[in-house]
Design a protein around this motif. Structure first.
Motif, mmCIF file in Angstrom:
data_model
loop_
_atom_site.group_PDB
_atom_site.id
_atom_site.type_symbol
_atom_site.label_atom_id
_atom_site.label_comp_id
_atom_site.label_asym_id
_atom_site.label_seq_id
_atom_site.Cartn_x
_atom_site.Cartn_y
_atom_site.Cartn_z
ATOM 1 N N UNK A 35 0.827 -1.205 0.000
ATOM 2 C CA UNK A 35 0.000 0.000 0.000
ATOM 3 C C UNK A 35 0.859 1.253 0.000
ATOM 4 N N UNK A 36 1.955 1.246 0.738
ATOM 5 C CA UNK A 36 2.854 2.403 0.784
ATOM 6 C C UNK A 36 3.342 2.750 -0.622
ATOM 7 N N UNK A 37 3.613 1.739 -1.435
ATOM 8 C CA UNK A 37 4.113 1.974 -2.798
ATOM 9 C C UNK A 37 3.136 2.743 -3.664
ATOM 10 N N UNK A 38 1.858 2.450 -3.531
ATOM 11 C CA UNK A 38 0.884 3.003 -4.467
ATOM 12 C C UNK A 38 0.021 4.122 -3.897
ATOM 13 N N UNK A 40 -0.126 7.480 -2.607
ATOM 14 C CA UNK A 40 0.672 8.688 -2.436
ATOM 15 C C UNK A 40 -0.063 9.761 -1.624
ATOM 16 N N UNK A 41 -1.354 9.539 -1.350
ATOM 17 C CA UNK A 41 -2.106 10.491 -0.524
ATOM 18 C C UNK A 41 -1.838 10.235 0.960
ATOM 19 N N UNK A 42 -1.955 8.986 1.373
ATOM 20 C CA UNK A 42 -1.714 8.630 2.774
ATOM 21 C C UNK A 42 -0.223 8.600 3.093
ATOM 22 N N UNK A 43 0.585 8.154 2.125
ATOM 23 C CA UNK A 43 2.038 8.044 2.305
ATOM 24 C C UNK A 43 2.737 8.873 1.223
ATOM 25 N N UNK A 44 2.719 10.198 1.364
ATOM 26 C CA UNK A 44 3.343 11.041 0.332
ATOM 27 C C UNK A 44 4.863 10.905 0.339
ATOM 28 N N UNK A 45 5.504 11.125 -0.794
ATOM 29 C CA UNK A 45 6.970 11.112 -0.825
ATOM 30 C C UNK A 45 7.526 12.080 0.225
ATOM 31 N N UNK A 46 8.553 11.628 0.916
ATOM 32 C CA UNK A 46 9.171 12.428 1.973
ATOM 33 C C UNK A 46 8.660 12.096 3.356
ATOM 34 N N UNK A 62 11.076 9.194 -5.863
ATOM 35 C CA UNK A 62 11.092 8.345 -7.050
ATOM 36 C C UNK A 62 10.133 7.171 -6.875
ATOM 37 N N UNK A 63 9.812 6.503 -7.953
ATOM 38 C CA UNK A 63 8.941 5.322 -7.882
ATOM 39 C C UNK A 63 9.711 4.160 -7.286
ATOM 40 N N UNK A 64 9.253 3.713 -6.153
ATOM 41 C CA UNK A 64 9.857 2.566 -5.480
ATOM 42 C C UNK A 64 8.741 1.580 -5.170
ATOM 43 N N UNK A 74 13.637 -11.133 9.181
ATOM 44 C CA UNK A 74 13.490 -9.710 9.520
ATOM 45 C C UNK A 74 14.014 -8.822 8.399
ATOM 46 N N UNK A 75 13.475 -9.032 7.195
ATOM 47 C CA UNK A 75 13.907 -8.285 6.011
ATOM 48 C C UNK A 75 12.705 -7.676 5.296
ATOM 49 N N UNK A 76 12.959 -6.558 4.619
ATOM 50 C CA UNK A 76 11.979 -5.966 3.734
ATOM 51 C C UNK A 76 12.593 -5.937 2.343
ATOM 52 N N UNK A 77 11.859 -6.422 1.347
ATOM 53 C CA UNK A 77 12.351 -6.423 -0.028
ATOM 54 C C UNK A 77 11.709 -5.265 -0.779
ATOM 55 N N UNK A 78 12.520 -4.538 -1.543
ATOM 56 C CA UNK A 78 12.004 -3.426 -2.331
ATOM 57 C C UNK A 78 12.835 -3.257 -3.587
ATOM 58 N N UNK A 79 12.241 -2.589 -4.575
ATOM 59 C CA UNK A 79 12.945 -2.242 -5.813
ATOM 60 C C UNK A 79 12.893 -0.729 -5.932
ATOM 61 N N UNK A 80 14.027 -0.101 -5.977
ATOM 62 C CA UNK A 80 14.082 1.348 -6.089
ATOM 63 C C UNK A 80 14.960 1.949 -5.021
#
Length: 91
Positions: A35-38, A40-46, A62-64, A74-80
């Motif tokens: 949800x954080x990725x998509x 942008x209203x609830x989780x704005x960049x910054x 940037x798009x991540x 105990x890992x989080x996987x992300x691209x960006x």
């Protein structure tokens, strides 16, 4: 990615091997991370989307794509990109 790893290593050495808080990714779900990725209203960049003690993970401009949580390791996987803010640390 190398710059983030270098920063973390430099930070660890700069605090003189004192106790450093760690993020418990098991407190978060795959649904939340996606949800954080998509959203942008609830989780704005910054904005901080994960906070654990003095460590904040900041959503970059940037798009991540935050993909999943691996609670066992105990890992989080992300691209960006991923921002890490430790400015409030007194260590």
């Amino acid at each position: 990615m190398k710059s983030i790893l270098t920063f973390i290593i430099a930070f660890v050495f700069s605090v003189g091997y004192s106790q450093i808080d760690c993020i418990n990714f098991g407190d978060y779900t795959d649904t939340y991370i996606n949800t954080v990725s998509s959203d942008h209203a609830t989780y704005p960049p910054g904005s901080a989307f994960i906070v654990e003690g003095d460590i904040q993970l900041i959503k970059p401009n940037t798009s991540t794509f935050y993909q999943f949580i691996n609670s066992a390791d105990n890992e989080m996987c992300y691209i960006g990109e991923l921002g890490i803010d430790v400015s409030t640390s007194s260590a």
